[in-house]
Design a protein around this motif. Structure first.
Motif, short mmCIF file in Angstrom:
data_model
loop_
_atom_site.label_atom_id
_atom_site.label_comp_id
_atom_site.label_asym_id
_atom_site.label_seq_id
_atom_site.Cartn_x
_atom_site.Cartn_y
_atom_site.Cartn_z
N ALA A 72 0.86 -1.21 0.06
CA ALA A 72 0.10 -0.04 0.00
C ALA A 72 0.89 1.35 0.10
O ALA A 72 0.64 2.11 -0.66
CB ALA A 72 -1.03 0.24 1.26
N GLY A 73 2.01 1.30 0.68
CA GLY A 73 2.76 2.38 0.96
C GLY A 73 3.20 2.58 -0.67
O GLY A 73 3.54 4.00 -1.21
N LEU A 74 3.72 1.56 -1.26
CA LEU A 74 4.37 1.60 -2.70
C LEU A 74 3.45 2.40 -3.69
O LEU A 74 3.77 3.21 -4.39
CB LEU A 74 5.03 0.55 -3.18
N ARG A 75 2.16 1.85 -3.54
CA ARG A 75 1.02 2.27 -4.39
C ARG A 75 0.88 3.75 -4.06
O ARG A 75 0.47 4.59 -4.99
CB ARG A 75 0.08 1.50 -4.27
N ALA A 76 0.59 4.20 -2.69
CA ALA A 76 0.53 5.50 -2.43
C ALA A 76 1.61 6.28 -2.94
O ALA A 76 1.34 7.51 -3.44
CB ALA A 76 0.23 5.46 -0.77
N ALA A 77 2.80 5.89 -2.92
CA ALA A 77 3.73 6.72 -3.22
C ALA A 77 3.87 7.03 -4.74
O ALA A 77 4.12 7.90 -5.19
CB ALA A 77 4.98 6.04 -2.83
N GLY A 78 3.53 5.85 -5.60
CA GLY A 78 3.18 5.73 -6.83
C GLY A 78 2.41 6.89 -7.22
O GLY A 78 2.51 7.60 -8.29
N MET A 79 1.12 7.07 -6.67
CA MET A 79 0.22 7.71 -7.06
C MET A 79 0.49 9.07 -6.63
O MET A 79 0.14 10.07 -7.67
CB MET A 79 -1.18 7.42 -6.23
N GLN A 80 1.05 9.21 -5.50
CA GLN A 80 1.77 10.59 -5.04
C GLN A 80 2.56 11.29 -6.20
O GLN A 80 2.54 12.39 -6.77
CB GLN A 80 2.32 10.68 -3.93
N GLY A 81 3.59 10.23 -6.60
CA GLY A 81 4.48 10.85 -7.93
C GLY A 81 3.78 11.25 -9.19
O GLY A 81 4.26 12.29 -9.64
#
Length: 337
Positions: A72-81
């Protein structure tokens, strides 16, 4: 005094059996020294495995939650980017187009619009990104690329504006295509390939979950794409010629991009809150895991000094057994007589 005689074969068997027993004990003690855990768990817990099983079950659940939180953290970071790229490009391009809207020389406007097409492609590429094999903005259809390519979108829009010669009419047609509801023949039908169903919640801990369900079908994202697409159409000469018409469309595109910035800021703020929740959950899970591991050691932990002392004693016994075996093997009838 009576003596009991032991045959050579029986004696050899006894020596081998003692050797195997000592090696087995030495292996167990070596494991205890290395792992710090008693090998005979049943003896350590007195036959009551209930508390140990409960700890092991909770540790397994925490590991599963931690893996879910990492993803989830990786997905959230990807969306944020992706949203960060979108917001930065929208702000730069929108500001530049509005600043040049009143320019007498059309060359700077044309240069900015040429850059718009490249920015549009970059934004589409970012929105189609995937993390850990899952697309970020496709809703429940995370295995599907959520949006068609920039060329396909511009081709569909060129059909919508065919025959229009007024900047206001072209702007309205482009905006209507992106705003059209599902079934209206617009962006959602022709270019959005993701799901209209929300992606499932992500469990971070017992009774705690978060949602990462920002889709490209969301109006705020579609509004931003409207500005990019409008500018790209002009930049690729897919609208009627005329400096004034192109300048008017450039201004309209800049206004769409800047007006959508508040939505992007809101999306990124919500994602920031979600990222903080993920990090907090991981911290709590780590603390609980450490506490449970200490409790587990209390139940079946081996005393390092005791295990090392026992291991040294077994090594001494094994060396003595090897020495006796060697001496007995060297005996002969001539020596006996």
């Amino acid at each position: 005094m009576n003596y009991v005689s032991v045959g050579d074969m029986a004696q050899s068997y006894q020596l081998r059996r003692h050797g195997v027993q000592l090696k087995t004990v030495m292996t167990q003690l070596t494991e205890e020294v290395m792992t710090g855990v008693k090998q005979d768990a049943a003896k350590a817990v007195g036959g009551n495995f209930g508390p140990l099983a409960a700890i092991d079950r909770t540790l397994s659940m925490i590991e599963a939650y931690d893996l879910s939180a990492k993803e989830a953290g990786l997905r959230a970071a990807g969306m944020q980017g992706a949203l960060g790229l979108m917001q930065e490009s929208a702000a730069d391009l929108g500001t530049g187009l509005l600043a040049l809207s009143g320019a007498a020389n059309p060359q700077p406007v044309q240069a900015a619009l040429a850059d718009a097409a490249q920015r549009f492609e970059a934004v589409i590429f970012a929105l189609n990104a995937e993390v850990a094999g899952r697309h970020l903005f496709a809703g429940a259809a995370s295995d599907t690329t959520p949006v068609a390519g920039a060329d396909a979108i511009l081709t569909a829009l060129s059909t919508q504006i065919a025959g229009l010669a007024n900047a206001a009419d072209i702007e309205a047609a482009v905006a209507a295509w992106f705003d059209a509801p599902q079934g209206g023949g617009g962006f959602l039908d022709a270019a959005y390939l993701g799901s209209y169903l929300a992606s499932g919640p992500v469990q971070l801990a017992e009774g705690e979950g978060i949602s990462l369900d920002l889709r490209i079908s969301t109006p705020g994202l579609r509004q931003t794409l409207t500005g990019f697409a409008m500018a790209a159409l002009v930049g690729r000469d897919m609208v009627p010629q005329g400096d004034q018409l192109r300048a008017d469309l450039a201004q309209a595109a800049g206004e769409h991009l800047l007006s959508a910035e508040s939505a992007l800021v809101s999306f990124r703020a919500d994602l920031g809150v979600t990222e903080a929740a993920i990090e907090d959950a991981r911290t709590r899970n780590s603390a609980e895991k450490s506490s449970l591991e200490l409790d587990r050691i209390e139940l079946i932990g081996a005393d390092p000094y005791e295990s090392a002392t026992a291991l040294q004693a077994v090594e001494t016994q094994l060396e003595t057994l090897y020495t006796l075996t060697a001496r007995l093997s060297a005996l002969s009838l001539a020596d006996y007589l």
